[in-house]
Design a protein around this motif. Structure first.
Motif, PDB file in Angstrom:
ATOM      1  N   ASP A  30      26.221  67.173  35.088  1.00 21.93           N
ATOM      2  CA  ASP A  30      25.956  66.016  34.231  1.00 21.93           C
ATOM      3  C   ASP A  30      24.464  65.785  34.030  1.00 21.93           C
ATOM      4  OD1 ASP A  30      28.627  65.065  33.613  1.00 21.93           O
ATOM      5  OD2 ASP A  30      28.797  64.616  35.749  1.00 21.93           O
ATOM      6  N   ASN A  31      24.075  65.676  32.759  1.00 20.04           N
ATOM      7  CA  ASN A  31      22.698  65.447  32.338  1.00 20.04           C
ATOM      8  C   ASN A  31      21.757  66.598  32.708  1.00 20.04           C
ATOM      9  OD1 ASN A  31      23.078  62.753  31.199  1.00 20.04           O
ATOM     10  ND2 ASN A  31      23.420  62.104  33.317  1.00 20.04           N
ATOM     11  N   THR A  32      22.345  67.721  33.095  1.00 19.58           N
ATOM     12  CA  THR A  32      21.582  68.940  33.350  1.00 19.58           C
ATOM     13  C   THR A  32      21.953  70.011  32.337  1.00 19.58           C
ATOM     14  OG1 THR A  32      21.332  68.512  35.728  1.00 19.58           O
ATOM     15  CG2 THR A  32      21.134  70.801  35.007  1.00 19.58           C
ATOM     16  N   LEU A  33      23.245  70.280  32.207  1.00 15.30           N
ATOM     17  CA  LEU A  33      23.702  71.301  31.270  1.00 15.30           C
ATOM     18  C   LEU A  33      23.912  70.748  29.861  1.00 15.30           C
ATOM     19  CD1 LEU A  33      26.185  73.325  33.500  1.00 15.30           C
ATOM     20  CD2 LEU A  33      23.898  73.998  32.755  1.00 15.30           C
ATOM     21  N   TYR A  34      23.886  69.439  29.713  1.00 11.97           N
ATOM     22  CA  TYR A  34      23.977  68.830  28.385  1.00 11.97           C
ATOM     23  C   TYR A  34      22.980  67.668  28.320  1.00 11.97           C
ATOM     24  CZ  TYR A  34      26.763  65.238  30.757  1.00 11.97           C
ATOM     25  OH  TYR A  34      27.183  64.250  31.605  1.00 11.97           O
ATOM     26  N   PRO A  35      22.496  67.307  27.125  1.00  8.06           N
ATOM     27  CA  PRO A  35      21.557  66.188  26.990  1.00  8.06           C
ATOM     28  C   PRO A  35      22.276  64.848  27.052  1.00  8.06           C
ATOM     29  CG  PRO A  35      22.040  67.099  24.841  1.00  8.06           C
ATOM     30  CD  PRO A  35      22.725  68.007  25.844  1.00  8.06           C
ATOM     31  N   HIS A  36      21.536  63.815  27.399  1.00  9.74           N
ATOM     32  CA  HIS A  36      22.158  62.492  27.519  1.00  9.74           C
ATOM     33  C   HIS A  36      22.672  61.985  26.184  1.00  9.74           C
ATOM     34  CE1 HIS A  36      19.060  59.853  25.657  1.00  9.74           C
ATOM     35  NE2 HIS A  36      18.174  60.708  26.135  1.00  9.74           N
ATOM     36  N   THR A  37      22.181  62.552  25.086  1.00  9.17           N
ATOM     37  CA  THR A  37      22.649  62.124  23.767  1.00  9.17           C
ATOM     38  C   THR A  37      24.110  62.505  23.522  1.00  9.17           C
ATOM     39  OG1 THR A  37      21.657  64.163  22.893  1.00  9.17           O
ATOM     40  CG2 THR A  37      20.369  62.144  22.687  1.00  9.17           C
ATOM     41  N   SER A  38      24.672  63.355  24.361  1.00  6.56           N
ATOM     42  CA  SER A  38      26.098  63.681  24.264  1.00  6.56           C
ATOM     43  C   SER A  38      26.975  62.503  24.675  1.00  6.56           C
ATOM     44  CB  SER A  38      26.428  64.892  25.151  1.00  6.56           C
ATOM     45  OG  SER A  38      25.704  66.029  24.757  1.00  6.56           O
ATOM     46  N   ARG A  39      26.374  61.534  25.344  1.00  2.00           N
ATOM     47  CA  ARG A  39      27.059  60.317  25.803  1.00  2.00           C
ATOM     48  C   ARG A  39      28.303  60.622  26.634  1.00  2.00           C
ATOM     49  NH1 ARG A  39      26.383  55.491  25.144  1.00  2.00           N
ATOM     50  NH2 ARG A  39      28.611  55.015  25.080  1.00  2.00           N
ATOM     51  N   ILE A  40      28.140  61.554  27.551  1.00  5.30           N
ATOM     52  CA  ILE A  40      29.216  61.865  28.485  1.00  5.30           C
ATOM     53  C   ILE A  40      29.105  60.994  29.725  1.00  5.30           C
ATOM     54  CG2 ILE A  40      30.205  63.641  29.972  1.00  5.30           C
ATOM     55  CD1 ILE A  40      30.782  63.913  26.952  1.00  5.30           C
ATOM     56  N   PRO A 204      15.103  64.170  30.606  1.00  3.82           N
ATOM     57  CA  PRO A 204      15.488  63.985  29.195  1.00  3.82           C
ATOM     58  C   PRO A 204      14.270  64.039  28.279  1.00  3.82           C
ATOM     59  CG  PRO A 204      15.504  61.892  30.334  1.00  3.82           C
ATOM     60  CD  PRO A 204      15.278  62.931  31.384  1.00  3.82           C
ATOM     61  N   GLN A 205      14.479  64.488  27.051  1.00  2.00           N
ATOM     62  CA  GLN A 205      13.395  64.520  26.074  1.00  2.00           C
ATOM     63  C   GLN A 205      13.055  63.122  25.584  1.00  2.00           C
ATOM     64  OE1 GLN A 205      14.453  67.356  23.022  1.00  2.00           O
ATOM     65  NE2 GLN A 205      14.183  69.100  24.397  1.00  2.00           N
ATOM     66  N   THR A 206      14.032  62.231  25.616  1.00  2.00           N
ATOM     67  CA  THR A 206      13.814  60.821  25.308  1.00  2.00           C
ATOM     68  C   THR A 206      14.471  59.993  26.409  1.00  2.00           C
ATOM     69  OG1 THR A 206      15.846  60.721  23.969  1.00  2.00           O
ATOM     70  CG2 THR A 206      13.777  61.214  22.824  1.00  2.00           C
ATOM     71  N   ALA A 207      13.972  58.806  26.635  1.00  2.00           N
ATOM     72  CA  ALA A 207      14.496  57.963  27.713  1.00  2.00           C
ATOM     73  C   ALA A 207      15.975  57.672  27.503  1.00  2.00           C
ATOM     74  CB  ALA A 207      13.708  56.666  27.790  1.00  2.00           C
ATOM     75  N   ASP A 208      16.732  57.760  28.593  1.00  2.00           N
ATOM     76  CA  ASP A 208      18.156  57.472  28.553  1.00  2.00           C
ATOM     77  C   ASP A 208      18.373  56.017  28.966  1.00  2.00           C
ATOM     78  OD1 ASP A 208      20.876  57.280  28.826  1.00  2.00           O
ATOM     79  OD2 ASP A 208      21.106  59.042  30.106  1.00  2.00           O
ATOM     80  N   PRO A 209      18.803  55.158  28.058  1.00  2.00           N
ATOM     81  CA  PRO A 209      18.956  53.736  28.378  1.00  2.00           C
ATOM     82  C   PRO A 209      20.115  53.443  29.325  1.00  2.00           C
ATOM     83  CG  PRO A 209      19.818  54.175  26.194  1.00  2.00           C
ATOM     84  CD  PRO A 209      19.154  55.440  26.651  1.00  2.00           C
ATOM     85  N   PHE A 210      20.966  54.423  29.563  1.00  2.00           N
ATOM     86  CA  PHE A 210      22.144  54.192  30.403  1.00  2.00           C
ATOM     87  C   PHE A 210      21.941  54.617  31.851  1.00  2.00           C
ATOM     88  CE2 PHE A 210      23.725  54.682  26.063  1.00  2.00           C
ATOM     89  CZ  PHE A 210      24.497  53.539  25.942  1.00  2.00           C
ATOM     90  N   ARG A 211      20.740  55.070  32.182  1.00  2.00           N
ATOM     91  CA  ARG A 211      20.471  55.504  33.557  1.00  2.00           C
ATOM     92  C   ARG A 211      19.253  54.789  34.105  1.00  2.00           C
ATOM     93  NH1 ARG A 211      19.420  61.481  33.388  1.00  2.00           N
ATOM     94  NH2 ARG A 211      19.837  61.451  35.619  1.00  2.00           N
ATOM     95  N   THR A 228      11.243  70.477  33.515  1.00  2.00           N
ATOM     96  CA  THR A 228      11.379  70.843  32.108  1.00  2.00           C
ATOM     97  C   THR A 228      12.303  69.869  31.395  1.00  2.00           C
ATOM     98  OG1 THR A 228      11.995  72.599  30.547  1.00  2.00           O
ATOM     99  CG2 THR A 228      13.301  72.431  32.555  1.00  2.00           C
ATOM    100  N   ASP A 229      12.075  69.704  30.099  1.00  2.00           N
ATOM    101  CA  ASP A 229      12.968  68.869  29.299  1.00  2.00           C
ATOM    102  C   ASP A 229      13.784  69.729  28.334  1.00  2.00           C
ATOM    103  OD1 ASP A 229      11.153  69.605  27.364  1.00  2.00           O
ATOM    104  OD2 ASP A 229      10.525  67.571  26.833  1.00  2.00           O
ATOM    105  N   ASP A 230      13.756  71.049  28.516  1.00  2.00           N
ATOM    106  CA  ASP A 230      14.509  71.959  27.651  1.00  2.00           C
ATOM    107  C   ASP A 230      15.005  73.131  28.491  1.00  2.00           C
ATOM    108  OD1 ASP A 230      15.454  73.808  25.767  1.00  2.00           O
ATOM    109  OD2 ASP A 230      13.994  73.172  24.260  1.00  2.00           O
ATOM    110  N   LEU A 231      16.199  73.012  29.041  1.00  4.75           N
ATOM    111  CA  LEU A 231      16.714  74.012  29.968  1.00  4.75           C
ATOM    112  C   LEU A 231      16.868  75.371  29.311  1.00  4.75           C
ATOM    113  CD1 LEU A 231      17.918  74.916  32.657  1.00  4.75           C
ATOM    114  CD2 LEU A 231      20.121  73.970  31.913  1.00  4.75           C
ATOM    115  N   ALA A 232      17.453  75.418  28.115  1.00  4.72           N
ATOM    116  CA  ALA A 232      17.693  76.708  27.458  1.00  4.72           C
ATOM    117  C   ALA A 232      16.383  77.449  27.218  1.00  4.72           C
ATOM    118  CB  ALA A 232      18.437  76.497  26.140  1.00  4.72           C
ATOM    119  N   ARG A 233      15.383  76.731  26.745  1.00  3.50           N
ATOM    120  CA  ARG A 233      14.103  77.386  26.473  1.00  3.50           C
ATOM    121  C   ARG A 233      13.406  77.781  27.769  1.00  3.50           C
ATOM    122  NH1 ARG A 233       8.923  74.964  23.162  1.00  3.50           N
ATOM    123  NH2 ARG A 233       7.679  76.871  23.221  1.00  3.50           N
TER     124      ARG A 233
END
Length: 241
Positions: A30-40, A204-211, A228-233
């Motif tokens: 969670d919040n590692t393999l996907y960005p927080h914008t996925s809202r999971i 996160p690349q942008t602040a996550d308001p839910f954490r 890093t803020d970009d795992l794939a890169r």
């Protein structure tokens, strides 16, 4: 993409030689393999609050406060409910992870980067195997991993408890000095670093308001080798894949 070594000097990419010894790649979910914008994670968090509200007959605000008290005292709400109320952990996990995965986008770049990593790839999560499988499948990366080590495999002892990592290492026969750990919460990298792993903090690349702020801070401490803020890169460019 920002990759920051603990010295504080900003580098565009890490030196690939730092990872030349690594043959086991360990990823939080969670919040590692996907960005927080996925809202999971916000959905999971809300489901945990609802579970607390239903269990104790509380209003939303009171349930939220109790949930956070449990989290800070025990590491996870689940651990608190097991220790103090002897709940069925599987019922809790099924309830907490009954969410909508529509916000997760296929991440071909991440899948390609993980596939090219030399050696074994494993997921180490405080969530359930089912949750990890659902998320990884939507990302298109499930088949890139050898296995998923979930909270049940850890006997419901969560990260950052040292016992969770010890159980993981023993089960999967991992030599920590030849492993790299990717994680979004800084404190969860303390024990891996002490064990000898190379550690990478995902922010996160942008602040996550839910954490909470501490859960997404790009901290620079001796137990974090890179940020890093970009795992794939980071994987693709930083490791010269």
């Amino acid at each position: 993409m920002k990759a920051l070594p603990v010295s504080g000097e900003i580098l565009p990419i890490p030196d690939p030689r730092v990872f030349a010894h690594v043959d086991t790649w360990i990823f939080d979910l969670d919040n590692t393999l996907y960005p927080h914008t996925s809202r999971i994670w916000p959905q999971v968090d809300e489901r945990i609050t609802l579970y607390i509200a239903n269990m104790f007959g509380l209003d939303g605000l009171s349930a939220r406060a109790l949930q956070k008290y449990f989290y800070h005292k025990h590491g996870t709400t689940l651990r608190a409910l097991i220790d103090e109320y002897d709940i069925d952990p599987y019922d809790f996990l099924d309830f907490a992870h009954d969410i909508d995965h529509a916000g997760i986008e296929l991440n071909e770049h991440l899948g390609e980067a993980i596939e090219k990593l030399p050696g074994r790839k494993l997921i180490l999560t405080n969530g359930s195997r089912k949750h990890a499988e659902n998320v990884a499948r939507k990302l298109g990366i499930l088949d890139r991993f050898e296995d998923i080590f979930d909270i049940a495999a850890a006997n419901f002892v969560p990260k950052p408890d040292r016992r969770a990592y010890e159980t993981f290492l023993e089960k999967h026969v991992v030599e920590p000095a030849r492993a790299a750990m990717f994680e979004d919460i800084a404190k969860n990298l303390t024990v891996p670093h002490e064990m000898g792993m190379t550690t990478v903090l995902i922010v996160p690349q942008t602040a996550d308001p839910f954490r909470e702020a501490f859960e997404q801070e790009a901290v620079r401490t001796p137990h974090i080798d890179y940020v890093t803020d970009d795992l794939a890169r980071f994987l693709k460019d930083g490791l010269s894949l």
